[in-house]
Design a protein around this motif. Sequence first.
Motif, short mmCIF file in Angstrom:
data_model
loop_
_atom_site.label_atom_id
_atom_site.label_comp_id
_atom_site.label_asym_id
_atom_site.label_seq_id
_atom_site.Cartn_x
_atom_site.Cartn_y
_atom_site.Cartn_z
N PHE A 130 -77.26 41.54 24.75
CA PHE A 130 -77.90 41.26 23.46
C PHE A 130 -77.39 42.22 22.39
CE2 PHE A 130 -81.56 42.35 20.64
CZ PHE A 130 -81.56 41.19 19.89
N LEU A 131 -77.30 43.50 22.71
CA LEU A 131 -76.81 44.48 21.75
C LEU A 131 -75.36 44.18 21.36
CD1 LEU A 131 -77.26 47.07 20.13
CD2 LEU A 131 -76.52 48.35 22.14
N GLY A 132 -74.53 43.82 22.32
CA GLY A 132 -73.15 43.46 22.02
C GLY A 132 -73.07 42.27 21.08
N TRP A 133 -73.90 41.25 21.34
CA TRP A 133 -73.94 40.10 20.44
C TRP A 133 -74.42 40.51 19.07
CZ3 TRP A 133 -78.24 38.26 17.90
CH2 TRP A 133 -78.06 37.10 17.17
N TYR A 134 -75.43 41.35 19.03
CA TYR A 134 -76.00 41.78 17.75
C TYR A 134 -74.94 42.45 16.89
CZ TYR A 134 -79.16 43.98 14.41
OH TYR A 134 -79.79 44.37 13.25
N VAL A 135 -74.14 43.31 17.48
CA VAL A 135 -73.12 44.04 16.73
C VAL A 135 -71.96 43.14 16.32
CG1 VAL A 135 -71.39 45.88 16.92
CG2 VAL A 135 -73.72 46.28 17.70
N THR A 136 -71.57 42.20 17.17
CA THR A 136 -70.38 41.40 16.87
C THR A 136 -70.68 40.09 16.15
OG1 THR A 136 -70.45 40.40 19.07
CG2 THR A 136 -69.04 42.32 18.79
N HIS A 137 -71.85 39.51 16.35
CA HIS A 137 -72.12 38.18 15.80
C HIS A 137 -73.29 38.08 14.83
CE1 HIS A 137 -69.20 36.24 18.40
NE2 HIS A 137 -69.69 36.96 19.41
N SER A 138 -74.16 39.05 14.83
CA SER A 138 -75.37 38.94 14.02
C SER A 138 -75.09 39.17 12.54
CB SER A 138 -76.40 39.97 14.50
OG SER A 138 -77.46 40.07 13.58
N GLU A 139 -75.48 38.20 11.73
CA GLU A 139 -75.35 38.36 10.28
C GLU A 139 -76.24 39.50 9.78
OE1 GLU A 139 -75.94 34.74 8.12
OE2 GLU A 139 -74.66 33.60 9.50
N GLU A 140 -77.39 39.65 10.41
CA GLU A 140 -78.33 40.70 10.02
C GLU A 140 -77.68 42.08 10.12
OE1 GLU A 140 -82.19 42.51 12.13
OE2 GLU A 140 -82.36 40.38 11.61
N TYR A 141 -76.94 42.31 11.20
CA TYR A 141 -76.27 43.60 11.38
C TYR A 141 -75.21 43.80 10.32
CZ TYR A 141 -73.29 47.22 13.38
OH TYR A 141 -72.55 48.35 13.57
N HIS A 142 -74.42 42.79 10.05
CA HIS A 142 -73.32 42.92 9.10
C HIS A 142 -73.80 43.01 7.65
CE1 HIS A 142 -70.22 42.69 12.10
NE2 HIS A 142 -70.90 41.71 12.67
N GLN A 143 -75.00 42.56 7.38
CA GLN A 143 -75.57 42.70 6.04
C GLN A 143 -76.11 44.10 5.81
OE1 GLN A 143 -78.52 39.62 5.82
NE2 GLN A 143 -77.02 38.00 5.52
N THR A 144 -76.50 44.80 6.88
CA THR A 144 -77.14 46.11 6.71
C THR A 144 -76.19 47.27 6.92
OG1 THR A 144 -77.83 46.14 9.03
CG2 THR A 144 -79.39 45.26 7.42
N THR A 145 -74.98 47.01 7.36
CA THR A 145 -74.06 48.11 7.62
C THR A 145 -72.63 47.66 7.35
OG1 THR A 145 -73.41 49.79 9.22
CG2 THR A 145 -73.76 47.58 10.08
N THR A 146 -71.77 48.60 7.16
CA THR A 146 -70.35 48.29 7.02
C THR A 146 -69.64 48.76 8.28
OG1 THR A 146 -69.81 50.41 6.01
CG2 THR A 146 -70.47 48.62 4.52
N LYS A 147 -68.46 48.24 8.51
CA LYS A 147 -67.72 48.62 9.72
C LYS A 147 -67.32 50.09 9.70
CE LYS A 147 -66.20 44.07 10.87
NZ LYS A 147 -65.20 43.24 11.44
N LYS A 148 -67.22 50.68 8.52
CA LYS A 148 -66.86 52.09 8.42
C LYS A 148 -68.06 53.00 8.62
CE LYS A 148 -63.02 51.25 5.27
NZ LYS A 148 -62.49 51.48 3.95
N SER A 149 -69.23 52.43 8.58
CA SER A 149 -70.46 53.21 8.73
C SER A 149 -70.64 53.67 10.17
CB SER A 149 -71.66 52.36 8.31
OG SER A 149 -72.86 53.02 8.62
N ASN A 150 -71.20 54.84 10.31
CA ASN A 150 -71.53 55.35 11.64
C ASN A 150 -73.02 55.19 11.91
OD1 ASN A 150 -68.95 56.12 12.28
ND2 ASN A 150 -69.17 58.14 11.38
#
Length: 122
Positions: free
Chosen positions: A28-48
């Motif tokens: 679930f966490l892997g899907w959240y990071v790679t596919h979830s729009e919610e995750y990509h709206q709240t963070t950038t790939k450069k963010s830690n």
Amino acid sequence: MTIPTSCSQEKPITKATADVYLNHAKLFLGWYVTHSEEYHQTTTKKSNKELSIHIILPNKERQSASIILSYILWLRSTRTISTSYEANMIRGLTKLAKYRFQNDSTVDTTYGDVTPYQDIPF
């Protein structure tokens, strides 16, 4: 989950079951990071930005469960999972949510006909 705690409302599960549920949580966490729009709206790939279950499931309200429903629907459409696998995944993610909200539930299961976590609408 595998040992009793003062916050537990259910019997502990076996290590074998916990290992399966832990795998479900990782998927679930892997899907959240790679596919979830919610995750990509709240963070950038450069963010830690650190991820935790408290960020993914921020509160015990029903709308927090929508991310888990999105994951299950993705599994159905993309991975064409079987109904038994879906049921197992739902059990594992439900246990994850119970673990997340164990300190928020005030139900006392020692009295009467009370269902564990019944005060969590999730």
